[in-house]
Write an enzyme that holds these catalytic residues in place. Structure first.
Site, PDB file in Angstrom:
ATOM      1  CB  ALA A  71      -0.873  -0.011   1.244  1.00  0.00           C
ATOM      2  N   GLY A 110       0.651  -5.199   0.628  1.00  0.00           N
ATOM      3  CA  GLY A 110      -0.498  -5.195  -0.289  1.00  0.00           C
ATOM      4  C   GLY A 110      -0.130  -5.770  -1.646  1.00  0.00           C
ATOM      5  CD  GLU A 113      -2.706  -7.778   2.126  1.00  0.00           C
ATOM      6  OE1 GLU A 113      -2.282  -6.604   2.003  1.00  0.00           O
ATOM      7  OE2 GLU A 113      -3.508  -8.109   3.002  1.00  0.00           O
ATOM      8  CD  GLU A 133       1.394  -5.887   5.120  1.00  0.00           C
ATOM      9  OE1 GLU A 133       2.297  -6.721   5.312  1.00  0.00           O
ATOM     10  OE2 GLU A 133       0.655  -5.918   4.119  1.00  0.00           O
TER      11      GLU A 133
HETATM   12  N1  T1G Z   1       4.624   3.457   0.088  1.00  0.00           N
HETATM   13  C1  T1G Z   1       5.109   4.673  -0.245  1.00  0.00           C
HETATM   14  N2  T1G Z   1       6.417   4.915  -0.509  1.00  0.00           N
HETATM   15  C2  T1G Z   1       7.266   3.884  -0.439  1.00  0.00           C
HETATM   16  C3  T1G Z   1       6.836   2.586  -0.096  1.00  0.00           C
HETATM   17  C4  T1G Z   1       5.454   2.400   0.168  1.00  0.00           C
HETATM   18  N3  T1G Z   1       4.973   1.206   0.467  1.00  0.00           N
HETATM   19  N4  T1G Z   1       7.940   1.779  -0.105  1.00  0.00           N
HETATM   20  C5  T1G Z   1       8.982   2.541  -0.434  1.00  0.00           C
HETATM   21  N5  T1G Z   1       8.595   3.804  -0.638  1.00  0.00           N
HETATM   22  C6  T1G Z   1       9.450   4.922  -1.028  1.00  0.00           C
HETATM   23  C7  T1G Z   1      10.509   5.228   0.021  1.00  0.00           C
HETATM   24  O1  T1G Z   1       9.971   6.098   0.989  1.00  0.00           O
HETATM   25  C8  T1G Z   1      11.566   5.902  -0.842  1.00  0.00           C
HETATM   26  O2  T1G Z   1      11.101   7.214  -1.096  1.00  0.00           O
HETATM   27  C9  T1G Z   1      11.483   5.147  -2.162  1.00  0.00           C
HETATM   28  O3  T1G Z   1      10.176   4.529  -2.187  1.00  0.00           O
HETATM   29  C10 T1G Z   1      12.536   4.056  -2.292  1.00  0.00           C
HETATM   30  O4  T1G Z   1      12.410   3.257  -1.104  1.00  0.00           O
HETATM   31  C11 T1G Z   1      -2.973  -2.963   3.153  1.00  0.00           C
HETATM   32  C12 T1G Z   1      -1.266  -1.880   4.906  1.00  0.00           C
HETATM   33  C13 T1G Z   1      10.310  -1.799  -1.468  1.00  0.00           C
HETATM   34  C14 T1G Z   1      12.181  -3.020  -0.309  1.00  0.00           C
HETATM   35  O5  T1G Z   1       6.253  -1.911   4.076  1.00  0.00           O
HETATM   36  O6  T1G Z   1      10.535  -2.190   2.167  1.00  0.00           O
HETATM   37  O7  T1G Z   1       0.801  -2.828   2.202  1.00  0.00           O
HETATM   38  O8  T1G Z   1      13.018   8.461  -0.007  1.00  0.00           O
HETATM   39  O9  T1G Z   1      14.728   3.733  -0.263  1.00  0.00           O
HETATM   40  O10 T1G Z   1      16.019   0.342  -0.573  1.00  0.00           O
HETATM   41  O11 T1G Z   1      -1.838  -4.872   3.789  1.00  0.00           O
HETATM   42  O12 T1G Z   1      11.150   0.530   0.081  1.00  0.00           O
HETATM   43  O13 T1G Z   1      13.011   8.017  -2.476  1.00  0.00           O
HETATM   44  O14 T1G Z   1      11.364   9.636  -1.479  1.00  0.00           O
HETATM   45  O15 T1G Z   1      13.332   1.841   0.714  1.00  0.00           O
HETATM   46  O16 T1G Z   1      15.177  -0.125  -2.969  1.00  0.00           O
HETATM   47  C15 T1G Z   1       3.789  -2.618   3.120  1.00  0.00           C
HETATM   48  C16 T1G Z   1       8.144  -0.774   2.335  1.00  0.00           C
HETATM   49  C17 T1G Z   1       3.037  -1.342   3.142  1.00  0.00           C
HETATM   50  C18 T1G Z   1       7.317  -1.973   1.942  1.00  0.00           C
HETATM   51  C19 T1G Z   1      12.619  -0.971  -1.679  1.00  0.00           C
HETATM   52  N6  T1G Z   1       4.994  -2.471   2.310  1.00  0.00           N
HETATM   53  N7  T1G Z   1       9.207  -0.520   1.390  1.00  0.00           N
HETATM   54  O17 T1G Z   1      13.792  -0.688  -0.943  1.00  0.00           O
HETATM   55  O18 T1G Z   1      14.224   1.709  -1.669  1.00  0.00           O
HETATM   56  S1  T1G Z   1       1.624  -1.440   4.184  1.00  0.00           S
HETATM   57  C20 T1G Z   1       6.142  -2.107   2.887  1.00  0.00           C
HETATM   58  C21 T1G Z   1      10.355  -1.241   1.434  1.00  0.00           C
HETATM   59  C22 T1G Z   1       0.563  -2.463   3.332  1.00  0.00           C
HETATM   60  C23 T1G Z   1      -1.626  -3.616   3.192  1.00  0.00           C
HETATM   61  C24 T1G Z   1      -0.642  -2.926   4.071  1.00  0.00           C
HETATM   62  C25 T1G Z   1      11.436  -0.791   0.507  1.00  0.00           C
HETATM   63  C26 T1G Z   1      11.619  -1.660  -0.740  1.00  0.00           C
HETATM   64  P1  T1G Z   1      12.198   8.408  -1.290  1.00  0.00           P
HETATM   65  P2  T1G Z   1      13.724   2.636  -0.467  1.00  0.00           P
HETATM   66  P3  T1G Z   1      14.898   0.280  -1.564  1.00  0.00           P
END
Ligand code: T1G
Length: 694
Positions: A71, A110, A113, A133
């Site tokens: 998400a 997500g 999912e 999450e």
């Molecule tokens: N949403 C918005 N921005 C995100 C994002 C996300 N999910 N993931 C990364 N970014 C942005 C991050 O802030 C950075 O921005 C840029 O992308 C590069 O990220 C309903 C509720 C995918 C392994 O928790 O683990 O789904 O600083 O530096 O090292 O069930 O990002 O460049 O402006 O980390 O290559 C669940 C979180 C969400 C994944 C990539 N998903 N992200 O790593 O790059 S909750 C997560 C990561 C959800 C549902 C639920 C990592 C990555 P900027 P980065 P990276």
């Protein structure tokens, strides 16, 4: 004033055809987060496929670095925009044609999912899948806690939802989470797979599968066993338990009911402080990598060879970081015995990792082959980066940097691993202060993720950029610190130690103070930490000079765990117990100093130790020794184990309320005496009702 034209959001979802297979492509950099436009586009595309007789199957894929990575976290806390993710996933699953997910990169949260809503999943072998999450204080809220156990099995689902760890494509295939691993052109293989399954009916819907729940239904005790096994790891966190409850519901109830439990548990977490803290921290960690005031196009220097001076505990740990990242290291020591000891420790550390299955023997050899031990100082000359990790004494450091200045090639970066000392003073003995920087690793240096990058007054921008980029390469979380005694972390540790020691004289015990900190969520309290690190660290080594409690302990050889006696007594399994001898020493000191002992409340311990840390953090901010309050939080979570569900000292101060912090410190003013002075920034922010972190 010109009308504000609502720029139409470009639809990040496009569709194309390959024969009778519809290809749905998301192009939403940087990580294809499932923002509103993506969700709308996915639903529209599936509805189009559903209604088009010319479409017999669908492939969902992503452009860029990864399949949907979850998400869009930036949408959290804002008014929800339809369609919400559960609807998107259900729409996909209820499509009348088979839908194949084509996975590369990291299908997370997500994103996984969405893939579980698809009827089939194919992935390249480098792909990773996960539901992180829980690291945001949440749970998979789009059916993930209900579908994942049905597809991958209950035990695997429990491990994934509570750890947030990614699994490899191979591992995912083994448990049935993906149907096929493909090599080469992912889209081509996904389309071929779609053509293979175009006529399969009924479509395999994850939400309708049941066979993998049978064992857990027959043996519901596995949930409490799982809780017990992981109790220590989950201590203080709310999200792991909510995730377990959601998976329990998947086993105990039909999908339609279980998914309601999931929704309720998700909303409960989302409205709590812990998920706010952990979402804040997700962005705080990424913000720390950004250096203010440096042109974005500043190029890093090439670091192909690293030199480390000192093969002791720190030098060895530091060397391992680079060796593990495939960067050759030349390690220098004064004598062969120290060199052999140091390299032997490195090898044993690697072998211990390999024995736990986290490395192969071949990887150990590859790392050790990159290591060049030397007794020749000049052998360091060809290195691009030198890290000095010797005795914490300014004269020793100056002598080394004077020699480095003569030996090292132009453009080499000269770094000190000092924990406290003045980088500018060290730089001043060289002709190249612009190449000098602090790289403060935390012990054990091959394990702890925090790296304080200490920016000298003359440190060149590209040296800083190089340090930050190298940190990421060696899997550290780097934070820029200014030159002051103790930089960020250790500087905040000092008032905590001062007040904790005074509290001992005033009537508290080591175990009470440590208990308050552990109950707060710290991995250990100040005195447990002293015993682990060594009571003799920084001791003047003169047993006749006894000026404080630590001197008295050190003089008696109570150097901590390594001597089975420190602030606590330890049995041969290093289990601590209160020490009557230590209490005698404390009582003697209190009597000598005329301190009247009294009962100390837990609240006072919090005020005297944690509130004073916040005050010091505010001083660090107002002096510009940290770029931002969230950097201070990153230091404390990664450097000292501050509970991430409280966000870090500065985020926590905001949740306590800065006025409450000021009032608490004022209440302790007399006890703290001249050791304490208020940060003006803290007073100003409290006065104005402002916050440090949002
Ligand atoms: N949403 C918005 N921005 C995100 C994002 C996300 N999910 N993931 C990364 N970014 C942005 C991050 O802030 C950075 O921005 C840029 O992308 C590069 O990220 C309903 C509720 C995918 C392994 O928790 O683990 O789904 O600083 O530096 O090292 O069930 O990002 O460049 O402006 O980390 O290559 C669940 C979180 C969400 C994944 C990539 N998903 N992200 O790593 O790059 S909750 C997560 C990561 C959800 C549902 C639920 C990592 C990555 P900027 P980065 P990276």
């Amino acid at each position: 004033m010109t009308d504000v034209i609502d720029t139409p959001t470009i639809n990040p979802i496009s569709t194309s055809r390959h024969g009778d297979v519809m290809i749905v492509t998301s192009n939403n950099p940087p990580v294809n987060a499932l923002g509103a436009a993506v969700r709308k586009g996915l639903v529209a595309a599936i509805e189009e496929a559903d209604g088009d007789e010319g479409v017999q199957a669908v492939v969902i894929r992503c452009e860029g670095q990864t399949f949907f990575a979850g998400a869009d976290i930036t949408e959290f806390g804002k008014p929800p925009v339809m369609p919400w993710l559960p609807t998107v996933v259900d729409t996909i699953e209820n499509c009348s044609k088979p839908v194949v997910a084509a996975i590369h990169g990291t299908a997370l949260g997500g994103g996984l999912e969405v893939a579980l809503g698809c009827h089939y999943r194919v992935a390249v072998k480098e792909a990773k899948l996960g539901v992180p999450e829980v690291k945001l204080g949440l749970l998979p809220g789009a059916g993930g806690t209900q579908r994942l156990p049905r597809v991958a099995g209950v035990q695997k689902a429990l491990e994934m939802v509570t750890s947030g760890a990614m699994v490899s494509a191979r591992d995912a295939c083994d448990v049935g989470l993906i149907d096929r691993i493909v090599e080469g052109d992912l889209l081509q293989h996904a389309v071929a797979y779609a053509e293979e399954v175009r006529d399969v009916r009924p479509l395999p819907k994850s939400s309708e599968r049941d066979e993998k729940l049978a064992d857990a239904r027959a043996n519901p005790a596995i949930f409490d066993e799982f809780r017990k096994t992981n109790a220590r790891k989950f201590r203080g966190f709310e999200a792991p338990e909510a995730n377990i409850k959601a998976v329990e519901a998947a086993v105990a109830k039909p999908y339609a009911e279980g998914v309601i439990d999931e929704r309720n548990l998700f909303m409960g977490l989302m409205s709590g402080v812990q998920s706010r803290a952990q979402q804040y921290f997700f962005f705080a960690e990424r913000k720390a990598a950004k250096i203010e005031g440096i042109p974005d196009d500043t190029k890093p220097r090439a670091i192909n060879k690293v030199g480390v001076i000192g093969a002791g505990t720190m030098g060895g740990g530091i060397s391992m970081n680079f060796l593990s990242a495939g960067i050759p290291v030349t390690v220098f020591e004064l004598n062969q015995e120290a060199l052999d000891r140091g390299t032997g420790v490195m090898r044993r550390n690697y072998e211990a990792t390999a024995s736990k299955g986290r490395m192969t023997g071949e990887q150990v050899e590859r790392a050790m082959d990159l290591l060049t031990p030397t007794l020749e100082f000049d052998a360091l000359a060809g290195c691009d980066l030198i890290i000095e990790a010797v005795f914490e004494q300014m004269e020793v450091k100056k002598e080394i940097f004077t020699r480095l200045d003569k030996v090292m090639k132009p453009g080499a970066i000269l770094a000190s691993n000092t924990s406290y000392l003045n980088i500018d003073e060290i730089a001043a003995v060289t002709s190249r202060p612009q190449d000098v920087v602090g790289l403060h690793f935390f012990s054990p240096a091959n394990i702890m993720k925090l790296l304080e990058v200490v920016r000298g007054a003359k440190t060149a921008p590209d040296v800083l950029v190089t340090a930050m980029q190298l940190a990421k390469k060696i899997k550290k979380v780097a934070v820029v610190a200014g030159v002051c005694h103790g930089f960020i972390g250790n500087r905040m540790l000092m008032p905590r130690q001062v007040e904790a020691t005074k509290l001992l004289l005033e009537g508290a015990t080591p175990e009470q103070i440590d208990r308050v900190h552990v109950e707060f969520g710290m991995p250990m309290g100040p005195f447990q930490m002293a015993d682990l690190a060594g009571v003799d660290i920084g001791w003047h080594r003169d047993p006749t000079r006894i000026e404080n409690i630590r001197d008295a302990l050190a003089a008696e050889g109570r150097w901590g765990q390594k001597k089975q006696a420190g602030f606590y007594d330890y049995d041969d399994k290093r289990r601590p117990s209160p020490s009557p001898r230590v209490q005698e020493i404390i009582d003697d000191f209190a009597a000598k100093q005329g301190v009247t002992r009294r009962d100390i409340s837990d609240e006072e311990i919090i005020q005297r130790t944690l509130y004073t840390m916040v005050n010091e953090g505010a001083k660090i901010l107002e002096e510009g020794m940290a770029q931002r309050a969230s950097d201070i939080d990153v230091v404390w979570v990664y450097g000292y184990g501050w509970p991430v569900y409280r966000g870090g000292p500065m985020f926590w101060a905001d949740t306590e309320g800065l006025q409450k912090i000021v009032d608490g410190l004022r209440a302790q003013r007399d006890q703290m005496g001249s050791d304490f002075s208020f940060s003006q920034l803290l007073l100003d922010k409290a006065e104005k009702g402002e916050k440090f972190t949002r």
